[in-house]
Scaffold this motif. Sequence first.
Motif, PDB file in Angstrom:
ATOM      1  N   PHE A  40      -1.842   8.260   9.297  1.00 45.08           N
ATOM      2  CA  PHE A  40      -2.482   8.470   8.008  1.00 45.08           C
ATOM      3  C   PHE A  40      -3.577   9.507   8.151  1.00 45.08           C
ATOM      4  N   SER A  41      -3.673  10.377   7.163  1.00 50.48           N
ATOM      5  CA  SER A  41      -4.711  11.392   7.117  1.00 50.48           C
ATOM      6  C   SER A  41      -5.563  11.143   5.879  1.00 50.48           C
ATOM      7  N   ALA A  42      -6.853  11.263   6.023  1.00 47.16           N
ATOM      8  CA  ALA A  42      -7.764  11.035   4.903  1.00 47.16           C
ATOM      9  C   ALA A  42      -7.627  12.088   3.812  1.00 47.16           C
ATOM     10  N   SER A  43      -6.778  13.080   4.026  1.00 50.53           N
ATOM     11  CA  SER A  43      -6.613  14.122   3.016  1.00 50.53           C
ATOM     12  C   SER A  43      -5.804  13.638   1.810  1.00 50.53           C
ATOM     13  N   LEU A  44      -5.094  12.531   1.945  1.00 49.44           N
ATOM     14  CA  LEU A  44      -4.320  11.961   0.847  1.00 49.44           C
ATOM     15  C   LEU A  44      -4.849  10.575   0.527  1.00 49.44           C
ATOM     16  N   PRO A  45      -4.718  10.126  -0.733  1.00 49.73           N
ATOM     17  CA  PRO A  45      -5.260   8.807  -1.081  1.00 49.73           C
ATOM     18  C   PRO A  45      -4.411   7.657  -0.535  1.00 49.73           C
ATOM     19  N   LEU A  46      -5.077   6.551  -0.291  1.00 50.08           N
ATOM     20  CA  LEU A  46      -4.429   5.291   0.032  1.00 50.08           C
ATOM     21  C   LEU A  46      -4.458   4.477  -1.255  1.00 50.08           C
ATOM     22  N   ILE A  47      -3.299   3.984  -1.689  1.00 54.04           N
ATOM     23  CA  ILE A  47      -3.169   3.346  -2.996  1.00 54.04           C
ATOM     24  C   ILE A  47      -2.733   1.894  -2.807  1.00 54.04           C
ATOM     25  N   THR A  53     -10.581   3.933  -7.043  1.00 49.83           N
ATOM     26  CA  THR A  53     -11.186   2.650  -6.664  1.00 49.83           C
ATOM     27  C   THR A  53     -12.349   2.809  -5.692  1.00 49.83           C
ATOM     28  N   TYR A  54     -12.799   4.017  -5.462  1.00 48.75           N
ATOM     29  CA  TYR A  54     -13.878   4.211  -4.499  1.00 48.75           C
ATOM     30  C   TYR A  54     -15.077   3.343  -4.857  1.00 48.75           C
ATOM     31  N   HIS A  55     -15.617   2.660  -3.857  1.00 52.83           N
ATOM     32  CA  HIS A  55     -16.862   1.914  -4.003  1.00 52.83           C
ATOM     33  C   HIS A  55     -17.635   2.094  -2.692  1.00 52.83           C
ATOM     34  N   PRO A  56     -18.917   2.422  -2.773  1.00 47.45           N
ATOM     35  CA  PRO A  56     -19.670   2.711  -1.545  1.00 47.45           C
ATOM     36  C   PRO A  56     -19.754   1.538  -0.570  1.00 47.45           C
ATOM     37  N   THR A  93      -9.476   6.270  -2.195  1.00 49.26           N
ATOM     38  CA  THR A  93      -8.685   5.075  -2.496  1.00 49.26           C
ATOM     39  C   THR A  93      -8.399   4.998  -3.983  1.00 49.26           C
ATOM     40  N   GLN A  94      -7.236   4.449  -4.274  1.00 48.57           N
ATOM     41  CA  GLN A  94      -6.794   4.287  -5.654  1.00 48.57           C
ATOM     42  C   GLN A  94      -6.040   2.971  -5.767  1.00 48.57           C
ATOM     43  N   ALA A  95      -5.691   2.612  -7.005  1.00 48.83           N
ATOM     44  CA  ALA A  95      -4.892   1.408  -7.240  1.00 48.83           C
ATOM     45  C   ALA A  95      -3.912   1.659  -8.377  1.00 48.83           C
ATOM     46  N   ASP A  96      -2.730   1.089  -8.209  1.00 43.45           N
ATOM     47  CA  ASP A  96      -1.761   1.064  -9.302  1.00 43.45           C
ATOM     48  C   ASP A  96      -2.241   0.046 -10.329  1.00 43.45           C
ATOM     49  N   THR A  97      -2.070   0.342 -11.605  1.00 44.06           N
ATOM     50  CA  THR A  97      -2.441  -0.603 -12.647  1.00 44.06           C
ATOM     51  C   THR A  97      -1.173  -1.247 -13.205  1.00 44.06           C
ATOM     52  N   PRO A  98      -1.316  -2.364 -13.905  1.00 46.90           N
ATOM     53  CA  PRO A  98      -0.135  -3.025 -14.472  1.00 46.90           C
ATOM     54  C   PRO A  98       0.647  -2.149 -15.458  1.00 46.90           C
ATOM     55  N   ASP A  99      -0.030  -1.181 -16.096  1.00 50.24           N
ATOM     56  CA  ASP A  99       0.674  -0.321 -17.053  1.00 50.24           C
ATOM     57  C   ASP A  99       1.245   0.948 -16.418  1.00 50.24           C
ATOM     58  N   GLY A 100       1.198   1.036 -15.093  1.00 48.94           N
ATOM     59  CA  GLY A 100       1.813   2.160 -14.392  1.00 48.94           C
ATOM     60  C   GLY A 100       0.887   3.322 -14.087  1.00 48.94           C
ATOM     61  N   LEU A 157       0.869  -1.174   0.000  1.00 47.83           N
ATOM     62  CA  LEU A 157       0.000   0.000   0.000  1.00 47.83           C
ATOM     63  C   LEU A 157       0.902   1.218   0.000  1.00 47.83           C
ATOM     64  N   ARG A 158       0.484   2.231  -0.741  1.00 47.21           N
ATOM     65  CA  ARG A 158       1.251   3.470  -0.785  1.00 47.21           C
ATOM     66  C   ARG A 158       0.423   4.602  -0.196  1.00 47.21           C
ATOM     67  N   TYR A 159       1.149   5.485   0.481  1.00 50.07           N
ATOM     68  CA  TYR A 159       0.513   6.654   1.066  1.00 50.07           C
ATOM     69  C   TYR A 159       1.551   7.764   1.130  1.00 50.07           C
ATOM     70  N   ASP A 160       1.206   8.927   0.586  1.00 53.03           N
ATOM     71  CA  ASP A 160       2.066  10.110   0.653  1.00 53.03           C
ATOM     72  C   ASP A 160       3.482   9.797   0.152  1.00 53.03           C
ATOM     73  N   GLY A 161       3.572   9.074  -0.957  1.00 55.78           N
ATOM     74  CA  GLY A 161       4.860   8.794  -1.579  1.00 55.78           C
ATOM     75  C   GLY A 161       5.664   7.675  -0.936  1.00 55.78           C
ATOM     76  N   GLU A 162       5.141   7.071   0.115  1.00 56.28           N
ATOM     77  CA  GLU A 162       5.855   5.995   0.794  1.00 56.28           C
ATOM     78  C   GLU A 162       5.126   4.666   0.578  1.00 56.28           C
ATOM     79  N   ALA A 163       5.894   3.601   0.327  1.00 54.84           N
ATOM     80  CA  ALA A 163       5.331   2.266   0.147  1.00 54.84           C
ATOM     81  C   ALA A 163       5.442   1.491   1.456  1.00 54.84           C
ATOM     82  N   PHE A 164       4.384   0.784   1.806  1.00 54.69           N
ATOM     83  CA  PHE A 164       4.334   0.011   3.048  1.00 54.69           C
ATOM     84  C   PHE A 164       4.115  -1.467   2.742  1.00 54.69           C
ATOM     85  N   ALA A 165       4.989  -2.323   3.268  1.00 53.17           N
ATOM     86  CA  ALA A 165       4.764  -3.770   3.222  1.00 53.17           C
ATOM     87  C   ALA A 165       3.582  -4.035   4.142  1.00 53.17           C
TER      88      ALA A 165
END
Length: 182
Positions: free
Chosen positions: A166-173, A147-150, A135-142, A66-74
């Motif tokens: 984490f702050s809701a002001s930035l997306p979680l990817i 990805t928002y779903h109610p 919320t967002q997602a990385d795609t295979p093509d970069g 998962l990525r947040y604010d430019g940082e990747a988290f295992a």
Amino acid sequence: MVIDVMIAEPGELTQQDLASAEALVRAAFGDSFRTHDWLHGVDGVHVLITEDDALLAHASVVTRTLRYDGEAFATGYVESVAVRSDQQGRGLGRVVMDHTESIIRAQHQLGALNAVESAAPFYAARGWMLWTGHTQADTPDGAVIDTYHPDDRIFVLSMANGAQRFSASLPLICDWRVGDLW
């Protein structure tokens, strides 16, 4: 009666063990549980609760990024949490999640899951934070897609080992996968 907890690393479960776990989870979620939903958790670390060799509860922790604010988290992403319907109310959900969260704390920087509506209060009471941001997602093509779903109830388990707040002001990817991205 003795309750046993089995922690199985990826590849350690037999086909019969996996079939029993899948049947338990499918019974818990019904027709809304699709093949890709099960496959998301197969290669994870499985937590199985048994009593007299009967499977009563299951969860799986898979490694995702998962990525947040430019940082990747295992991230230890929780999949396929279920307690057999006739065994609910015995605290087995608590036991399976105690072990699941221990795996996350030992092996990952962050925990995450997407809860069904009825389970949301359970996770919140355990200290999981409901993600209210984008919320967002990385795609295979970069590319990155929304990805928002109610129906999504994304929860994050932040660690005391220095993971930022984490702050809701930035997306979680999340990283890409077949089927439901979250």
